[in-house]
Write a protein that holds these residues in place. Structure first.
Motif, PDB file in Angstrom:
ATOM      1  N   THR A  30     -25.382   8.176  48.003  1.00 40.74           N
ATOM      2  CA  THR A  30     -25.629   9.422  47.277  1.00 40.74           C
ATOM      3  C   THR A  30     -26.323   9.099  45.953  1.00 40.74           C
ATOM      4  OG1 THR A  30     -23.574   9.425  45.985  1.00 40.74           O
ATOM      5  CG2 THR A  30     -23.460  10.340  48.227  1.00 40.74           C
ATOM      6  N   PRO A  31     -26.856  10.105  45.268  1.00 37.91           N
ATOM      7  CA  PRO A  31     -27.445   9.835  43.948  1.00 37.91           C
ATOM      8  C   PRO A  31     -26.436   9.262  42.947  1.00 37.91           C
ATOM      9  CG  PRO A  31     -28.181  11.963  44.777  1.00 37.91           C
ATOM     10  CD  PRO A  31     -27.109  11.469  45.719  1.00 37.91           C
ATOM     11  N   GLU A  32     -25.145   9.518  43.163  1.00 36.71           N
ATOM     12  CA  GLU A  32     -24.119   9.005  42.259  1.00 36.71           C
ATOM     13  C   GLU A  32     -23.750   7.560  42.564  1.00 36.71           C
ATOM     14  OE1 GLU A  32     -23.604  12.022  43.997  1.00 36.71           O
ATOM     15  OE2 GLU A  32     -24.467  13.079  42.285  1.00 36.71           O
ATOM     16  N   GLY A  33     -23.718   7.226  43.849  1.00 36.57           N
ATOM     17  CA  GLY A  33     -23.311   5.868  44.202  1.00 36.57           C
ATOM     18  C   GLY A  33     -23.097   5.677  45.685  1.00 36.57           C
ATOM     19  N   CYS A  45     -18.510   3.747  44.490  1.00 35.69           N
ATOM     20  CA  CYS A  45     -19.031   2.704  43.611  1.00 35.69           C
ATOM     21  C   CYS A  45     -20.276   3.271  42.954  1.00 35.69           C
ATOM     22  CB  CYS A  45     -19.383   1.441  44.399  1.00 35.69           C
ATOM     23  SG  CYS A  45     -17.992   0.717  45.264  1.00 35.69           S
ATOM     24  N   LEU A  46     -20.213   3.529  41.658  1.00 38.21           N
ATOM     25  CA  LEU A  46     -21.334   4.119  40.942  1.00 38.21           C
ATOM     26  C   LEU A  46     -22.513   3.159  40.907  1.00 38.21           C
ATOM     27  CD1 LEU A  46     -19.362   5.695  37.977  1.00 38.21           C
ATOM     28  CD2 LEU A  46     -20.217   6.855  40.031  1.00 38.21           C
ATOM     29  N   TRP A  47     -23.720   3.712  41.020  1.00 41.46           N
ATOM     30  CA  TRP A  47     -24.923   2.866  41.049  1.00 41.46           C
ATOM     31  C   TRP A  47     -25.032   1.994  39.812  1.00 41.46           C
ATOM     32  CZ3 TRP A  47     -27.010   1.732  45.347  1.00 41.46           C
ATOM     33  CH2 TRP A  47     -27.105   2.659  46.381  1.00 41.46           C
ATOM     34  N   GLU A  48     -24.639   2.496  38.658  1.00 39.68           N
ATOM     35  CA  GLU A  48     -24.769   1.684  37.436  1.00 39.68           C
ATOM     36  C   GLU A  48     -23.876   0.446  37.462  1.00 39.68           C
ATOM     37  OE1 GLU A  48     -22.058   5.152  35.626  1.00 39.68           O
ATOM     38  OE2 GLU A  48     -24.079   5.252  36.408  1.00 39.68           O
ATOM     39  N   SER A 133     -31.140  -4.367  49.110  1.00 39.74           N
ATOM     40  CA  SER A 133     -31.311  -5.164  47.884  1.00 39.74           C
ATOM     41  C   SER A 133     -32.071  -4.367  46.837  1.00 39.74           C
ATOM     42  CB  SER A 133     -32.070  -6.457  48.174  1.00 39.74           C
ATOM     43  OG  SER A 133     -31.243  -7.387  48.770  1.00 39.74           O
ATOM     44  N   ARG A 134     -33.092  -3.691  47.280  1.00 43.05           N
ATOM     45  CA  ARG A 134     -33.912  -2.866  46.375  1.00 43.05           C
ATOM     46  C   ARG A 134     -33.079  -1.765  45.735  1.00 43.05           C
ATOM     47  NH1 ARG A 134     -38.093  -2.561  43.233  1.00 43.05           N
ATOM     48  NH2 ARG A 134     -39.530  -0.847  43.567  1.00 43.05           N
ATOM     49  N   LEU A 135     -32.211  -1.133  46.513  1.00 43.39           N
ATOM     50  CA  LEU A 135     -31.374  -0.060  45.977  1.00 43.39           C
ATOM     51  C   LEU A 135     -30.442  -0.561  44.875  1.00 43.39           C
ATOM     52  CD1 LEU A 135     -30.472   1.827  49.274  1.00 43.39           C
ATOM     53  CD2 LEU A 135     -31.829   2.738  47.375  1.00 43.39           C
ATOM     54  N   ALA A 136     -30.046  -1.822  44.942  1.00 34.40           N
ATOM     55  CA  ALA A 136     -29.109  -2.375  43.965  1.00 34.40           C
ATOM     56  C   ALA A 136     -29.796  -2.892  42.705  1.00 34.40           C
ATOM     57  CB  ALA A 136     -28.300  -3.503  44.607  1.00 34.40           C
ATOM     58  N   GLU A 137     -31.125  -2.810  42.635  1.00 29.91           N
ATOM     59  CA  GLU A 137     -31.862  -3.373  41.492  1.00 29.91           C
ATOM     60  C   GLU A 137     -31.697  -2.598  40.200  1.00 29.91           C
ATOM     61  OE1 GLU A 137     -35.942  -3.859  42.628  1.00 29.91           O
ATOM     62  OE2 GLU A 137     -35.482  -5.589  43.896  1.00 29.91           O
ATOM     63  N   MET A 142     -33.270   2.872  42.411  1.00 28.11           N
ATOM     64  CA  MET A 142     -32.404   3.546  43.370  1.00 28.11           C
ATOM     65  C   MET A 142     -32.760   5.019  43.464  1.00 28.11           C
ATOM     66  SD  MET A 142     -29.787   5.890  43.548  1.00 28.11           S
ATOM     67  CE  MET A 142     -29.468   5.970  41.816  1.00 28.11           C
ATOM     68  N   GLU A 143     -32.956   5.678  42.333  1.00 31.55           N
ATOM     69  CA  GLU A 143     -33.238   7.115  42.335  1.00 31.55           C
ATOM     70  C   GLU A 143     -34.516   7.437  43.098  1.00 31.55           C
ATOM     71  OE1 GLU A 143     -33.178   8.585  38.329  1.00 31.55           O
ATOM     72  OE2 GLU A 143     -31.063   8.092  38.084  1.00 31.55           O
ATOM     73  N   THR A 144     -35.586   6.688  42.849  1.00 31.45           N
ATOM     74  CA  THR A 144     -36.847   6.990  43.521  1.00 31.45           C
ATOM     75  C   THR A 144     -36.772   6.633  45.006  1.00 31.45           C
ATOM     76  OG1 THR A 144     -37.776   4.867  42.844  1.00 31.45           O
ATOM     77  CG2 THR A 144     -38.253   6.764  41.445  1.00 31.45           C
ATOM     78  N   THR A 145     -36.148   5.517  45.330  1.00 33.84           N
ATOM     79  CA  THR A 145     -36.050   5.085  46.725  1.00 33.84           C
ATOM     80  C   THR A 145     -35.164   6.033  47.522  1.00 33.84           C
ATOM     81  OG1 THR A 145     -36.354   2.790  46.050  1.00 33.84           O
ATOM     82  CG2 THR A 145     -35.424   3.160  48.235  1.00 33.84           C
TER      83      THR A 145
END
Length: 175
Positions: A30-33, A45-48, A133-137, A142-145
């Protein structure tokens, strides 16, 4: 809804593995995580906080796996014909794969059912791992992908695209 690599995209929702229902295990991005769904793994697990995403236990498509699936279907059909009333047979659940989420708040292992009955093509597995891997960068990546994946899912009408289209989408999203 469509399967693209290791991802199940239904409308704007993106899942790793099959979209779960009920208490079945699953993972939603999700956009949050990263959200663990199902019995005993409801977590966010929040993306940040996410530092790495890796997936293991992914069945790779092979001739032997395809033969095994066909053999099991044939045996099931014969069994149902021979014992049509309550054979006592229980359908097997699909195999599980594991998404490892490394985060500043601790590491998590989230299970998700495999969506591909005969396994995933190796190229799509590799591209999906690169995409994770890209999403975790970082948040901007993450938001654009994830937005591109969700937008594609909302616009797509039909079943899963052909292999060449799936590979092209994975390459675009991982770029």
């Amino acid at each position: 809804m469509a399967m693209v690599g290791l991802f199940w995209i239904a409308g704007g929702d993106v899942y790793v593995g099959a979209k779960p229902s009920g208490l079945a295990p699953g993972v939603r991005l999700t956009p949050e995580g990263v959200v663990g769904l199902g019995d005993r793994q409801s977590t966010l697990c929040l993306w940040e906080d996410v530092t790495a995403l890796t997936v293991t236990d992914v069945p790779v498509k092979s001739l032997m796996r395809q033969v095994g699936v066909v053999k099991n279907l044939a045996l099931s059909a014969v069994t149902e014909l021979a014992l049509p009333v309550s054979s006592g047979r229980v359908d097997e659940a699909p195999p599980l794969m594991t998404l490892h989420v490394e985060s500043s708040g601790g590491d998590h292992e989230l299970a998700a059912y495999v969506a591909a009955a005969v396994g995933y093509p190796q190229t799509e597995v590799d591209l999906s791992r690169a995409l994770l891997s890209r999403l975790a960068e970082g948040a901007a990546t993450m938001e654009t992908t994830l937005a591109a994946m969700s937008e594609w899912g909302r616009a797509w009408e039909g079943e899963s695209p052909r292999a060449s289209q799936r590979e092209q989408l994975l390459r675009e999203w991982a770029a």
